[in-house]
Design a protein around this motif. Structure first.
Motif, PDB file in Angstrom:
ATOM      1  N   MET A   1     -13.975  16.665  13.873  1.00 17.11           N
ATOM      2  CA  MET A   1     -14.844  15.568  13.430  1.00 17.11           C
ATOM      3  C   MET A   1     -15.393  14.812  14.640  1.00 17.11           C
ATOM      4  SD  MET A   1     -12.458  14.011  10.386  1.00 17.11           S
ATOM      5  CE  MET A   1     -11.280  15.055   9.512  1.00 17.11           C
ATOM      6  N   ARG A   2     -16.437  14.036  14.406  1.00 19.07           N
ATOM      7  CA  ARG A   2     -17.012  13.198  15.452  1.00 19.07           C
ATOM      8  C   ARG A   2     -16.362  11.816  15.431  1.00 19.07           C
ATOM      9  NH1 ARG A   2     -22.229  12.350  13.717  1.00 19.07           N
ATOM     10  NH2 ARG A   2     -21.973  10.120  13.319  1.00 19.07           N
ATOM     11  N   GLU A   3     -15.997  11.326  16.595  1.00 19.56           N
ATOM     12  CA  GLU A   3     -15.384  10.003  16.677  1.00 19.56           C
ATOM     13  C   GLU A   3     -16.422   8.904  16.470  1.00 19.56           C
ATOM     14  OE1 GLU A   3     -13.315   9.573  20.354  1.00 19.56           O
ATOM     15  OE2 GLU A   3     -11.609  10.826  19.707  1.00 19.56           O
ATOM     16  N   GLU A   4     -16.033   7.839  15.763  1.00 18.64           N
ATOM     17  CA  GLU A   4     -16.879   6.670  15.545  1.00 18.64           C
ATOM     18  C   GLU A   4     -16.116   5.430  16.002  1.00 18.64           C
ATOM     19  OE1 GLU A   4     -20.036   5.826  14.038  1.00 18.64           O
ATOM     20  OE2 GLU A   4     -20.492   7.872  14.601  1.00 18.64           O
ATOM     21  N   PRO A   5     -16.251   5.056  17.282  1.00  8.64           N
ATOM     22  CA  PRO A   5     -15.530   3.871  17.767  1.00  8.64           C
ATOM     23  C   PRO A   5     -16.228   2.576  17.369  1.00  8.64           C
ATOM     24  CG  PRO A   5     -16.842   4.827  19.531  1.00  8.64           C
ATOM     25  CD  PRO A   5     -17.045   5.712  18.327  1.00  8.64           C
ATOM     26  N   GLY A   6     -15.537   1.464  17.546  1.00  3.32           N
ATOM     27  CA  GLY A   6     -16.146   0.158  17.320  1.00  3.32           C
ATOM     28  C   GLY A   6     -16.953  -0.270  18.530  1.00  3.32           C
ATOM     29  N   ASP A   7     -17.508  -1.483  18.479  1.00  7.74           N
ATOM     30  CA  ASP A   7     -18.288  -2.008  19.590  1.00  7.74           C
ATOM     31  C   ASP A   7     -17.400  -2.203  20.825  1.00  7.74           C
ATOM     32  OD1 ASP A   7     -20.475  -2.067  17.978  1.00  7.74           O
ATOM     33  OD2 ASP A   7     -20.485  -4.245  17.684  1.00  7.74           O
ATOM     34  N   GLN A   8     -17.974  -1.961  21.996  1.00  6.91           N
ATOM     35  CA  GLN A   8     -17.223  -2.179  23.240  1.00  6.91           C
ATOM     36  C   GLN A   8     -16.867  -3.648  23.428  1.00  6.91           C
ATOM     37  OE1 GLN A   8     -19.487  -0.336  26.491  1.00  6.91           O
ATOM     38  NE2 GLN A   8     -17.826   1.145  26.657  1.00  6.91           N
ATOM     39  N   LEU A   9     -17.795  -4.517  23.045  1.00  6.39           N
ATOM     40  CA  LEU A   9     -17.542  -5.965  23.107  1.00  6.39           C
ATOM     41  C   LEU A   9     -17.642  -6.519  21.689  1.00  6.39           C
ATOM     42  CD1 LEU A   9     -19.677  -6.836  26.267  1.00  6.39           C
ATOM     43  CD2 LEU A   9     -17.174  -6.712  26.143  1.00  6.39           C
ATOM     44  N   PRO A  10     -16.586  -6.371  20.895  1.00  8.20           N
ATOM     45  CA  PRO A  10     -16.661  -6.780  19.488  1.00  8.20           C
ATOM     46  C   PRO A  10     -16.844  -8.279  19.322  1.00  8.20           C
ATOM     47  CG  PRO A  10     -14.404  -6.241  20.105  1.00  8.20           C
ATOM     48  CD  PRO A  10     -15.262  -5.836  21.259  1.00  8.20           C
ATOM     49  N   ALA A  11     -17.625  -8.653  18.308  1.00  5.55           N
ATOM     50  CA  ALA A  11     -17.770 -10.059  17.929  1.00  5.55           C
ATOM     51  C   ALA A  11     -16.806 -10.335  16.777  1.00  5.55           C
ATOM     52  CB  ALA A  11     -19.224 -10.335  17.542  1.00  5.55           C
ATOM     53  N   LYS A  12     -17.119 -11.340  15.954  1.00  7.54           N
ATOM     54  CA  LYS A  12     -16.272 -11.634  14.797  1.00  7.54           C
ATOM     55  C   LYS A  12     -17.138 -12.272  13.717  1.00  7.54           C
ATOM     56  CE  LYS A  12     -14.649 -16.056  16.754  1.00  7.54           C
ATOM     57  NZ  LYS A  12     -14.711 -17.006  15.637  1.00  7.54           N
ATOM     58  N   PHE A  13     -16.569 -12.471  12.547  1.00  5.88           N
ATOM     59  CA  PHE A  13     -17.320 -13.054  11.432  1.00  5.88           C
ATOM     60  C   PHE A  13     -17.339 -14.578  11.467  1.00  5.88           C
ATOM     61  CE2 PHE A  13     -17.124  -9.076   8.789  1.00  5.88           C
ATOM     62  CZ  PHE A  13     -18.480  -9.021   8.504  1.00  5.88           C
ATOM     63  N   SER A  14     -16.177 -15.193  11.651  1.00 12.59           N
ATOM     64  CA  SER A  14     -16.066 -16.636  11.446  1.00 12.59           C
ATOM     65  C   SER A  14     -16.664 -17.435  12.600  1.00 12.59           C
ATOM     66  CB  SER A  14     -14.609 -17.040  11.251  1.00 12.59           C
ATOM     67  OG  SER A  14     -14.528 -18.432  10.998  1.00 12.59           O
ATOM     68  N   TYR A  15     -17.403 -18.479  12.244  1.00 10.49           N
ATOM     69  CA  TYR A  15     -17.941 -19.403  13.234  1.00 10.49           C
ATOM     70  C   TYR A  15     -16.863 -20.343  13.762  1.00 10.49           C
ATOM     71  CZ  TYR A  15     -22.622 -18.054  11.640  1.00 10.49           C
ATOM     72  OH  TYR A  15     -23.763 -17.353  11.336  1.00 10.49           O
ATOM     73  N   SER A  16     -15.736 -20.412  13.066  1.00  9.12           N
ATOM     74  CA  SER A  16     -14.669 -21.329  13.469  1.00  9.12           C
ATOM     75  C   SER A  16     -13.941 -20.763  14.685  1.00  9.12           C
ATOM     76  CB  SER A  16     -13.670 -21.515  12.317  1.00  9.12           C
ATOM     77  OG  SER A  16     -12.916 -20.318  12.136  1.00  9.12           O
ATOM     78  N   ASN A  17     -13.065 -21.596  15.263  1.00 18.75           N
ATOM     79  CA  ASN A  17     -12.254 -21.119  16.389  1.00 18.75           C
ATOM     80  C   ASN A  17     -10.871 -20.679  15.932  1.00 18.75           C
ATOM     81  OD1 ASN A  17     -11.165 -23.579  15.738  1.00 18.75           O
ATOM     82  ND2 ASN A  17     -11.363 -24.500  17.775  1.00 18.75           N
ATOM     83  N   ILE A  18     -10.719 -20.473  14.617  1.00 16.95           N
ATOM     84  CA  ILE A  18      -9.428 -20.042  14.066  1.00 16.95           C
ATOM     85  C   ILE A  18      -9.131 -18.604  14.477  1.00 16.95           C
ATOM     86  CG2 ILE A  18      -8.166 -19.574  11.914  1.00 16.95           C
ATOM     87  CD1 ILE A  18      -9.837 -21.817  10.626  1.00 16.95           C
ATOM     88  N   THR A  19     -10.180 -17.781  14.583  1.00 16.31           N
ATOM     89  CA  THR A  19      -9.998 -16.357  14.863  1.00 16.31           C
ATOM     90  C   THR A  19     -10.580 -15.987  16.221  1.00 16.31           C
ATOM     91  OG1 THR A  19     -12.078 -15.790  13.761  1.00 16.31           O
ATOM     92  CG2 THR A  19     -10.094 -15.790  12.405  1.00 16.31           C
ATOM     93  N   ARG A  20     -10.173 -14.832  16.723  1.00 19.31           N
ATOM     94  CA  ARG A  20     -10.645 -14.308  17.996  1.00 19.31           C
ATOM     95  C   ARG A  20     -11.148 -12.881  17.809  1.00 19.31           C
ATOM     96  NH1 ARG A  20     -10.645 -18.759  18.975  1.00 19.31           N
ATOM     97  NH2 ARG A  20      -9.481 -20.013  20.466  1.00 19.31           N
TER      98      ARG A  20
END
Length: 622
Positions: A213-232
């Protein structure tokens, strides 16, 4: 046993969880009733949140103060920003989620929400008096009183599961269907219908050969959903994979068509057009000799794998034979087969824009009961129903999002004014103001509105205002400061852009189509400005979007403001359209049934022509 509640939410899927959280956080005494407390916010289908247009919705929910973005960030195993090769109006965040942790995190967040109680039992009916809902009745005959009720029943209302020739009642694999509510609602005068959805097999990842199969990696510099500072953002990610069906796979599937409930008449309801079953795909697209399959892990540690693209209701033996001929699946072991499910829904033209029903006061519908498909669409309706139920019982003005304010506004307006005869899914193409409704600015659009009603916190508003102030300041810096040919030309020539002959404003140089954000960040002046002002990636990206697309954004904003005139032209609540003799018969029928609140909403109803709108405008003295 129970005191009277302000809000009762029936069903603890994505819509129910957001509805309960919103109502409780606003201060309403809320009860969340579900048939299984172990399956709160269950990802019934794919283990992912977001995607094209759906990612924008999750960011809007977060901007309003909902939980979906935070839970998605906390339980993500991979992050991707889709459509990055296109303009920012099309950028759509998506996460692959840990299914078990997603449900657990939702439950933990809800249990830590003040004003929220839980109860596990089936709701069999509604308590209605003088056209107003007063509570619910459980399967044990317990009556629980409430000032308002929100129904978020998902696929459970008279749910019927199909696997080949076999069919049995159920709202989800391993869970019973819900009965009684549909019958109650029909008796009250509601129109009901049936819809269908489906899900693929789950398989043992240890039995797959990923080397094929072909590999499907995530973004090299992943972002996030929440605008809050609760998550990283994620620091570690899991791989997905891609493989394909083949003519041999299709031949095996076709051999089972005579045993398929889709083709032998057992399933009569309509399924989602944009998420078809594998048998539907090879039947409708007979010219294609292969279809893409995304192989998605279900979590960090589990070996269970989701076969995205192979949704099916064919007999389990056909599913197994066909999958074994897919590259990498030669030795596949099933955890469970795919299946289709039929369920009751209620055409959403029976609702107001607040998601309150027109027939019964203080009764709200949210999620698949309204004919939508997708976690994100359901969650967005849930938060709006929770907000508006709280506002209504406290005699406060409703919160209705317009089409130029949010994808959520587009979604609800489409449902209320147009209805749907097939499961409704959001796309960027449904929004006429998608340049304004970007995933990066949902907090600018919605957090002030939510803060004003008491849902979004002071901290969220402060973060939004700081981001806006700093991104505007960076834009002003580009407008007020210049750059020399000596500084700019090496990069301009490298990118195939015409060299400068004289010093010019940064704004003008950086706005060139050949220059992207990575190029801008190579200039020492820019790097120094970002460092000195301690600007994060989100602020820098926002400034770049405003720099690059300010002309398009301004043009779309002007168009939206022109149409606001029609949005502000209200139609009296009990207006008799049959008195307007010049209206077409179809327009009279549709307008009377849907009861649009404004002229603009009336103009979007199928069957109401521009001529009918002109007549209404003249009749109202405009």
């Amino acid at each position: 046993m129970f005191s009277t509640y302000d809000v009762i939410v029936v069903g603890a899927g994505h819509a129910g969880c957001e509805a309960a959280a919103a109502a409780a956080n606003l201060g309403s005494k809320t009860l969340l009733v579900t048939m299984s407390l172990q399956n709160i916010a269950q990802m019934s289908c794919n283990p992912a949140m977001g995607g094209i247009a759906k990612g924008q919705i999750v960011r809007e929910i977060d901007a309003l103060g909902g939980y979906s973005g935070i839970v998605s960030d906390k339980t993500a195993i991979q992050f991707k920003m889709l459509n990055k090769s296109k303009g920012p109006a099309m950028w759509s965040p998506r996460v692959q989620s840990d299914r078990m942790r997603f449900s657990e995190e939702w439950r933990l967040m809800l249990e830590n929400t003040p004003n929220l109680d839980f109860y596990q039992e089936m709701i069999k009916g509604l308590l209605v008096k003088n056209g107003k809902v007063t509570g619910v009745r459980t399967a044990l005959g317990i009556e629980i009183k409430s000032k308002s009720v929100i129904l978020t029943n998902g696929t459970f209302l008279n749910g019927l599961i199909h696997i080949g020739e076999k069919q049995f009642g159920g709202g989800r694999a391993g869970e019973t269907a819900s009965t009684g509510i549909t019958e109650d609602l029909v008796e009250l005068g509601f129109e009901a219908g049936r819809m269908k959805t489906g899900t693929p097999p789950r398989v043992d990842g240890r039995s797959l050969d990923y080397s094929k199969m072909r590999e499907e990696p995530g973004d090299q510099l992943p972002a996030k959903f929440s605008y809050s500072n609760i998550t990283r953002p994620l620091t570690e990610q899991r791989l997905c994979h891609v493989t394909y069906t083949s003519p041999e796979v299709h031949a095996i599937l076709r051999d089972g068509f005579d045993r398929s409930p889709m083709f032998n008449g057992r399933i009569k309801s309509i399924g989602p057009r944009y998420c078809p079953s594998i048998e539907d795909k090879i039947n409708r697209f007979a010219d294609k000799d292969r279809h893409q399959l995304f192989i998605e892990p279900e979590g960090w540690n589990t070996v269970e794998v989701y076969v995205n693209g192979f949704s099916t209701s064919l007999p389990e033996d056909i599913q197994y034979q066909a999958l074994r001929t897919v590259a990498g699946f030669e030795n596949v072991k099933f955890f469970r087969p795919g299946y289709a499910i039929e369920y009751d829904y209620f055409p959403p033209t029976q609702l107001k824009h607040t998601l309150e029903t027109k027939l019964v006061e203080n009764l709200y519908f949210a999620g698949q009961i309204n004919g939508t498909t997708g976690y994100e669409e359901a969650a967005s309706q849930g938060i709006m129903a929770g907000i508006n139920a709280h506002l209504k019982i406290n005699d406060k003005e409703s919160l209705i999002l317009k089409r130029d304010q949010a994808y959520i506004g587009v979604l609800i307006d489409d449902l209320i004014t147009k209805g749907t005869e097939e499961p409704y899914r959001m796309f960027t193409s449904r929004a006429e103001y998608r340049t304004l409704l970007r995933q990066d600015n949902a907090d600018f659009r919605l957090t002030p509105l939510s803060h004003a009603i008491g849902l979004a916190s002071d901290e969220r508003l402060f973060r939004m205002e700081e981001k806006l102030s700093k991104s505007n300041a960076m834009l002003d810096y580009f407008k007020e400061n210049s750059i020399t040919p000596e500084e700019a030309n090496p990069i301009l020539v490298e990118k195939g852009s015409t060299p400068m002959n004289q010093t010019d404003r940064m704004f003008k140089v950086f706005a060139r189509p050949q220059i992207d954000l990575d190029d801008i960040l190579r200039f020492e002046k820019v790097k120094s400005y970002i460092s000195e002002n301690n600007l994060d990636d989100e602020i820098v990206e926002q400034a770049e979007i405003q720099l690059k697309y300010s002309g398009y954004i301004e043009k779309e904003r002007n168009n939206a403001e022109k149409l606001t005139r029609l949005e502000e032209m209200k139609i009296p609540e009990n207006f008799d359209f049959y008195k307007v003799h010049s209206l077409s018969i179809e327009a009279k029928q549709k307008l009377t049934a849907i009861r649009p609140v404004t002229i603009s909403q009336a103009s979007r109803i199928s069957g109401v022509s521009p001529a009918d709108i002109s007549i209404l405008l003249i009749y109202m003295g405009r």
